[in-house]
Design a protein around this motif. Structure first.
Motif, PDB file in Angstrom:
ATOM      1  N   CYS A  81       0.822  -1.225   0.000  1.00 19.24           N
ATOM      2  CA  CYS A  81       0.000   0.000   0.000  1.00 19.24           C
ATOM      3  C   CYS A  81       0.853   1.271   0.000  1.00 19.24           C
ATOM      4  O   CYS A  81       0.530   2.224   0.730  1.00 19.24           O
ATOM      5  N   ASP A  82       1.903   1.314  -0.778  1.00 15.74           N
ATOM      6  CA  ASP A  82       2.820   2.449  -0.649  1.00 15.74           C
ATOM      7  C   ASP A  82       2.386   3.695  -1.416  1.00 15.74           C
ATOM      8  O   ASP A  82       3.155   4.613  -1.610  1.00 15.74           O
ATOM      9  N   TRP A  89      -1.415   4.747   5.747  1.00 14.10           N
ATOM     10  CA  TRP A  89      -0.441   3.681   5.470  1.00 14.10           C
ATOM     11  C   TRP A  89       0.040   3.053   6.776  1.00 14.10           C
ATOM     12  O   TRP A  89       0.053   1.827   6.927  1.00 14.10           O
TER      13      TRP A  89
END
Ligand SMILES: [Zn+2]
Length: 234
Positions: A81-82, A89
């Motif tokens: 999930c960058d 995050w």
């Protein structure tokens, strides 16, 4: 003619000195573990004989790179999930993943991968902050890379420690273990003002002053963190 341990000849040598000169067809003379001289290869052949002499005809020789901020075991979380805002995050993905997967074995594997990647890319020193810092410190020492291994502290429990004081105490034990190691340095690493109380930060400040240790911290990474801090602490 002086005998020395090693001469490294490079097509280019970049010593990182004033005005950044790029030296062509120069060499680095090393003796007793230290750089003894940097001079033109033709001149070195007249002045030195070396036990080991290596030619790098298409290379640039320069000091190792330093990575000033790492969480090396997180190489195993790469790509999670960058593309999200920091808050989302961390809270929604990284901290839950850490709660699920964190162990000394995880840190060992992640740091080993990160150190291999760093050395391959020319990084010879890194400034790290993560749980199980003794695992990363031991790896770095055994592999032979220079490292600042942060004495991590946060206010929330993990499998490594249960509260800020326990993090700090375990960190101090680690510091004692590595204090005479020439490759490993141990700055304090309070995670951030948003994950530590002022009380814990003050204890670290006092210890850092007393022990003359540097502090490595995420100091307000986003506008939201600044706003939250101003509301909470004034
Ligand atoms: Zn960070």
């Amino acid at each position: 003619m002086k005998s020395v341990d090693t001469i490294l000849h490079g097509r280019w040598v970049l010593p990182i000195t004033e005005n950044d000169p790029i030296l062509e067809n120069h060499c680095i003379v090393i003796d007793d573990g230290r750089v003894f001289a940097i001079l033109p290869s033709t001149q070195a052949r007249q002045e030195f004989s070396a036990t080991i002499e290596t030619h790098y005809d298409n290379h640039l020789l320069m000091p190792g790179l330093i990575n000033a901020h790492t969480h090396s075991p997180m190489s195993l979380f790469r790509g999670i999930c960058d593309d999200l805002p920091l808050d989302e995050w961390l809270n929604g993905h990284i901290w839950p993943a850490e709660a699920k997967w964190m162990s000394d074995e995880f840190v060992n594997d992640g740091s080993q991968l990160a150190i291999a990647e760093m050395l391959r890319a020319g990084t010879t020193c890194f400034n790290d902050m993560y749980f199980f810092p003794e695992v990363t410190a031991r790896l770095a020492r055994d592999i032979g890379i220079r490292a600042c291994i942060g004495l991590i502290a946060v206010d929330f429990p993990s499998v490594w420690a249960s509260n800020a004081n326990e993090y700090i105490d375990r960190g101090l034990e680690l510091r004692d273990k590595f204090r005479s190691d020439s490759l490993i340095h141990t700055p304090f690493a309070p995670h951030s003002p948003s994950t530590l109380s002022d009380e814990a930060l003050c204890r670290i400040r006092v210890l850092a002053d007393e022990m003359d240790l540097p502090v490595h911290i995420h100091l307000h990474e986003t506008a939201g963190e600044i706003e939250h801090s101003m509301q909470t602490w004034g």
